[in-house]
Scaffold this motif. Sequence first.
Motif, short mmCIF file in Angstrom:
data_model
loop_
_atom_site.label_atom_id
_atom_site.label_comp_id
_atom_site.label_asym_id
_atom_site.label_seq_id
_atom_site.Cartn_x
_atom_site.Cartn_y
_atom_site.Cartn_z
N ILE A 179 0.88 -1.17 0.00
CA ILE A 179 0.00 0.00 0.00
C ILE A 179 0.91 1.21 0.00
O ILE A 179 1.56 1.52 0.99
N GLY A 180 0.92 1.89 -1.06
CA GLY A 180 1.86 3.01 -1.20
C GLY A 180 3.27 2.48 -1.17
O GLY A 180 3.68 1.68 -1.99
N LYS A 181 4.04 2.90 -0.15
CA LYS A 181 5.42 2.48 0.00
C LYS A 181 5.62 1.61 1.24
O LYS A 181 6.73 1.37 1.65
N VAL A 182 4.51 1.15 1.83
CA VAL A 182 4.58 0.35 3.04
C VAL A 182 4.22 -1.08 2.69
O VAL A 182 3.13 -1.35 2.18
N ASN A 183 5.12 -2.04 2.94
CA ASN A 183 4.84 -3.43 2.59
C ASN A 183 4.18 -4.15 3.75
O ASN A 183 3.93 -3.57 4.82
N ILE A 184 3.93 -5.45 3.56
CA ILE A 184 3.19 -6.22 4.55
C ILE A 184 3.96 -6.31 5.87
O ILE A 184 3.37 -6.22 6.95
N SER A 185 5.26 -6.49 5.77
CA SER A 185 6.06 -6.58 7.01
C SER A 185 5.97 -5.31 7.83
O SER A 185 5.88 -5.33 9.06
N GLU A 186 5.98 -4.18 7.15
CA GLU A 186 5.88 -2.90 7.85
C GLU A 186 4.52 -2.74 8.50
O GLU A 186 4.40 -2.26 9.64
N ILE A 187 3.45 -3.14 7.75
CA ILE A 187 2.11 -3.07 8.33
C ILE A 187 2.00 -3.96 9.56
O ILE A 187 1.38 -3.61 10.56
N SER A 188 2.64 -5.15 9.48
CA SER A 188 2.60 -6.07 10.60
C SER A 188 3.27 -5.47 11.83
O SER A 188 2.77 -5.60 12.95
N ARG A 189 4.39 -4.78 11.62
CA ARG A 189 5.07 -4.15 12.76
C ARG A 189 4.27 -2.99 13.32
O ARG A 189 4.26 -2.76 14.53
N MET A 190 3.57 -2.27 12.44
CA MET A 190 2.80 -1.10 12.88
C MET A 190 1.55 -1.50 13.65
O MET A 190 1.16 -0.84 14.62
N THR A 191 0.89 -2.56 13.20
CA THR A 191 -0.39 -2.94 13.80
C THR A 191 -0.28 -4.01 14.86
O THR A 191 -1.18 -4.16 15.70
N GLY A 192 0.80 -4.78 14.81
CA GLY A 192 0.95 -5.87 15.76
C GLY A 192 0.32 -7.17 15.30
O GLY A 192 0.41 -8.18 16.00
N PHE A 193 -0.30 -7.17 14.11
CA PHE A 193 -0.90 -8.40 13.59
C PHE A 193 0.16 -9.21 12.85
O PHE A 193 1.14 -8.69 12.32
N ASP A 194 -0.10 -10.51 12.79
CA ASP A 194 0.79 -11.40 12.05
C ASP A 194 0.75 -11.08 10.56
O ASP A 194 -0.27 -10.60 10.04
N ARG A 195 1.87 -11.35 9.85
CA ARG A 195 1.93 -11.05 8.41
C ARG A 195 0.89 -11.85 7.62
O ARG A 195 0.33 -11.36 6.62
N LYS A 196 0.60 -13.08 8.05
CA LYS A 196 -0.42 -13.87 7.37
C LYS A 196 -1.80 -13.22 7.49
O LYS A 196 -2.60 -13.23 6.55
#
Length: 414
Positions: A13-30
């Motif tokens: 999403i934009g320049k933020v990948n799944i790993s970054e979203i996972s770190r930001m939200t605390g949810f697992d990458r899956k």
Amino acid sequence: MLKDLAREQELTIGKVNISEISRMTGFDRKTVRHYLSSDVPPESRRRRNRPSKLDKYKPYIRNRLEQYPSLTRTRIYEEIKEQGYDGGLTILGDYISKVRPEIPKLPEIRYETPPGEMGQCDWFEYNYACTDGTKKKVYGFIMVLGYSRMRYVRFFHSQSLQALIEGHLGAFEYFNGVPKVLLYDNLRSVVLKRKVPSTSSEFHPEFINFRDHFGFTSRLCRIYRAKTKGKVERGVLYVKQNFLYGREFSSIDDLNLQVMGWLNTANAKVHGTTYEIPFERLPKENFRPYSSYPQFVFRKKYQRKVMRDCYISMYNNQYSVPWKYAGRIVDVIVQDNTISVFADDTEICTHILLEGKNQRSKKKEHFEGLLKKVLNEPCKSPKRKQDDTEEKEQYLVEKRSTADYDALFKGDAS
């Protein structure tokens, strides 16, 4: 692994990948990948309000905590259990933590004393490891001066009156003076019976002699009042954390030698409360020099009975006495580290005071001639209960002819 990284780079999403979203939200990458790939936005699920075993008792719990905010969960658990509650202690504790009223804490008043005014005293226990792997319990005497925050510590085998006095004398010498007032807890070697006000308490007569010798006033901590002697309590904690913890000692003498070196270092550091060095504040205490006081000699008199094995018992240890005095009552005078035994106002022997318990101090000369005395003692024959003739008469056996027995057996055969 490269394919996974490439796939993650595609789903961005934009320049933020799944790993970054996972770190930001605390949810697992899956989980993040699942919802990014889904066309339907996620819906929040509402939890069902299941009835709790505690619901019936919540009004009672809230009412009790409003009246007594400090009630423990164990106390409340016992009360509602009598009313039929069969739930666990954990859910009760969680509920109490939510509804317990906040208990306001009273502001603390730091009590500072003027120079030379007060010192605080106390005992604490410590177990040090011996070279043979066992542990030895000792007792630390500590005195802290209220103004300068100078500390003094010495360890003893017991909390006896003599140890208390020796601790005081060491502190007075180290501080080179005596405070006007010394504050104590309910030490048995200081106070025999506490009364209100504390000045009316019944103090130990030997302690009174010591106190009057140096002219200081003894005061007792207020009952059930925290932080009355906070300076010495913090001093005990400081000794345990900064000196005792992580050190090894071969004996109590080694312990006292090391603590003196540590005291000289600790009292030369900036204090956390005064922001000054205790050694530099000590001259402001303006004490009368310790050397100007007359020497105090600790002297205590006892009476003891010499046991049959020619020993007397003192402070859980035994000391030999010349055998001629076995069974007699003697006077025992304890002065400094010496025990003197008197009979009819005449000194019959002396011993060095033993440290610890269950030890014996034996002098061979006390038993010289005892063996010869015992061997030469005439033996006493036991007292006869009855005359020999009477005893023989009790055990006489009737004698019969063999013909009588033959007739007896023939009769049985018929």
